[in-house]
Design a protein around this motif. Sequence first.
Motif, PDB file in Angstrom:
ATOM      1  N   LEU A 221       1.290  -6.399   1.258  1.00  0.00           N
ATOM      2  CA  LEU A 221       1.673  -7.508  -0.176  1.00  0.00           C
ATOM      3  C   LEU A 221       1.260  -7.410  -1.213  1.00  0.00           C
ATOM      4  O   LEU A 221       1.061  -7.974  -2.554  1.00  0.00           O
ATOM      5  CB  LEU A 221       0.999  -9.172   0.533  1.00  0.00           C
ATOM      6  N   GLY A 222      -0.085  -6.133  -1.390  1.00  0.00           N
ATOM      7  CA  GLY A 222      -0.668  -6.280  -2.199  1.00  0.00           C
ATOM      8  C   GLY A 222      -1.810  -4.393  -2.035  1.00  0.00           C
ATOM      9  O   GLY A 222      -1.720  -4.694  -1.097  1.00  0.00           O
ATOM     10  N   GLN A 223      -1.662  -4.411  -2.948  1.00  0.00           N
ATOM     11  CA  GLN A 223      -2.852  -2.668  -2.916  1.00  0.00           C
ATOM     12  C   GLN A 223      -4.214  -3.380  -3.889  1.00  0.00           C
ATOM     13  O   GLN A 223      -4.327  -3.251  -5.052  1.00  0.00           O
ATOM     14  CB  GLN A 223      -1.692  -1.379  -3.622  1.00  0.00           C
ATOM     15  N   LEU A 224      -5.095  -3.496  -3.090  1.00  0.00           N
ATOM     16  CA  LEU A 224      -6.516  -4.252  -3.435  1.00  0.00           C
ATOM     17  C   LEU A 224      -7.694  -2.807  -3.655  1.00  0.00           C
ATOM     18  O   LEU A 224      -8.017  -3.300  -5.066  1.00  0.00           O
ATOM     19  CB  LEU A 224      -7.481  -4.559  -2.747  1.00  0.00           C
ATOM     20  N   SER A 225      -6.615  -1.711  -4.592  1.00  0.00           N
ATOM     21  CA  SER A 225      -7.177  -0.853  -5.216  1.00  0.00           C
ATOM     22  C   SER A 225      -6.900  -0.597  -6.586  1.00  0.00           C
ATOM     23  O   SER A 225      -7.250  -0.034  -7.042  1.00  0.00           O
ATOM     24  CB  SER A 225      -7.470   0.663  -4.496  1.00  0.00           C
ATOM     25  N   LYS A 226      -5.931  -1.331  -6.229  1.00  0.00           N
ATOM     26  CA  LYS A 226      -4.682  -1.310  -7.218  1.00  0.00           C
ATOM     27  C   LYS A 226      -4.323  -2.506  -8.458  1.00  0.00           C
ATOM     28  O   LYS A 226      -4.130  -3.016  -9.631  1.00  0.00           O
ATOM     29  CB  LYS A 226      -3.206  -1.347  -7.720  1.00  0.00           C
ATOM     30  N   GLN A 227      -5.299  -3.638  -7.968  1.00  0.00           N
ATOM     31  CA  GLN A 227      -4.548  -5.253  -7.738  1.00  0.00           C
ATOM     32  C   GLN A 227      -6.103  -5.867  -7.985  1.00  0.00           C
ATOM     33  O   GLN A 227      -7.239  -5.465  -7.008  1.00  0.00           O
ATOM     34  CB  GLN A 227      -3.671  -5.809  -7.412  1.00  0.00           C
ATOM     35  N   ASP A 228      -6.368  -6.609  -8.515  1.00  0.00           N
ATOM     36  CA  ASP A 228      -7.120  -7.610  -8.129  1.00  0.00           C
ATOM     37  C   ASP A 228      -7.090  -8.763  -7.064  1.00  0.00           C
ATOM     38  O   ASP A 228      -5.719  -8.773  -6.739  1.00  0.00           O
ATOM     39  CB  ASP A 228      -7.741  -8.733  -9.112  1.00  0.00           C
ATOM     40  N   PHE A 229      -8.154  -9.156  -6.188  1.00  0.00           N
ATOM     41  CA  PHE A 229      -7.354  -9.579  -5.208  1.00  0.00           C
ATOM     42  C   PHE A 229      -6.526 -10.890  -5.168  1.00  0.00           C
ATOM     43  O   PHE A 229      -5.752 -11.843  -4.432  1.00  0.00           O
ATOM     44  CB  PHE A 229      -8.599 -10.544  -4.012  1.00  0.00           C
ATOM     45  N   LYS A 230      -7.037 -11.918  -6.529  1.00  0.00           N
ATOM     46  CA  LYS A 230      -6.650 -12.953  -6.890  1.00  0.00           C
ATOM     47  C   LYS A 230      -5.245 -13.054  -7.083  1.00  0.00           C
ATOM     48  O   LYS A 230      -3.819 -13.684  -7.113  1.00  0.00           O
ATOM     49  CB  LYS A 230      -7.047 -13.798  -7.808  1.00  0.00           C
TER      50      LYS A 230
END
Length: 371
Positions: free
Chosen positions: A321-330
């Motif tokens: 659902l997302g990639q934490l290395s590229k996006q902030d968690f929120k």
Amino acid sequence: MKTYSKFLINPINRNAFLNLVLKFTGLKAKIKDQLNLVSKLTVHKLVNSAKLFLSYHWSKITRKPVQWGLPASISFEPTTSCNLRCPECPSGLRAFTRPTGMLENEFFKKAILQLKKQLHYLTFYFQGEPYLNPNFLEMVKFAHLNNIYTATSTNAHYLKPSIAKKTIESGLDRLIISIDGTSQETYESYRVGGKLEKVIEGARNIVEAKKEMNSTKPFVIFQFLVVRPNEHQIEEVLKLGKNIGVDEVRLKTAQVYDYKNGNELIPTLDKYSRYYQKKDGTWSVKNKMVNSCWRMWQGCVITWNGGVVPCCFDKDASHQLGQLSKQDFKSIWKGEKYKGFRQAILQSRSEVDICKNCTEGTKVWGDKTAT
């Protein structure tokens, strides 16, 4: 005093008395563990938990997903590597299609700094053996210093005395040791490639280190995964737990992948099975498939390389659902992709592939015995 002495002379009375003492000691340890968990709460975390609770139930009522809080519980994957070859585990079977590797310390620290205000409970486990990551205990210590309750699950093969001591020094709050047999033959029928003597030795090392360092942590649990080959050893594992001095023995039901036509791992003892046999001879999961799931609002899993996935049933991270290395968690947690997945759960959970063998609503834990 004479009456008391006569009472203890009788072996039956003496054993009953010792069992009572052991249960009381185990209960004290459990109470201390729960108080420790509560001590990690802050006003901010309590308010966040209320937001999660309210957003989940509002979403159930309206059938439209909203998310007002941030996760109170997260599982972080230290590694996909494992020394064993368990038959129902993608890591053991080397069956991943996703990338494999080790969680990096600096990446982990950056993630925790984003999450620490709301995060109450952190599990260092998804797939693999955590102690294979050389930075594992350093990461535990960092989470501990940020007032987060920490837990992990291990096969205990690497718990030599020096590592047991470092585990306690890290501040780890809960240690689950998988022990799925009380004889080598039974143990290795599921924990393929494992050595029961190493599990027992590792458990003794952590219990002894706690005594030597006068520490109540970690709370040590023997986890016995009940399957057909070991169900006859339930009483034996309870006795073994008492003998070693672990804080609790837990009997857990097993998830199996190929269950529709039966499976040799499904126990004959119904209370320890997640599945039941239907009239036509096929098998099904016991729980009713409802169109909601608390886990989708309360927490998530983060893979070793930063992939954010909905839960532990997505073992191959197919629903990233997302990639934490590229996006902030929120932005991931409250983003459109996560919202769409929650909507799919609310509409028809039976159509989501990872939910089809999910035991949400089924009794996962059998008896819990304080030792």
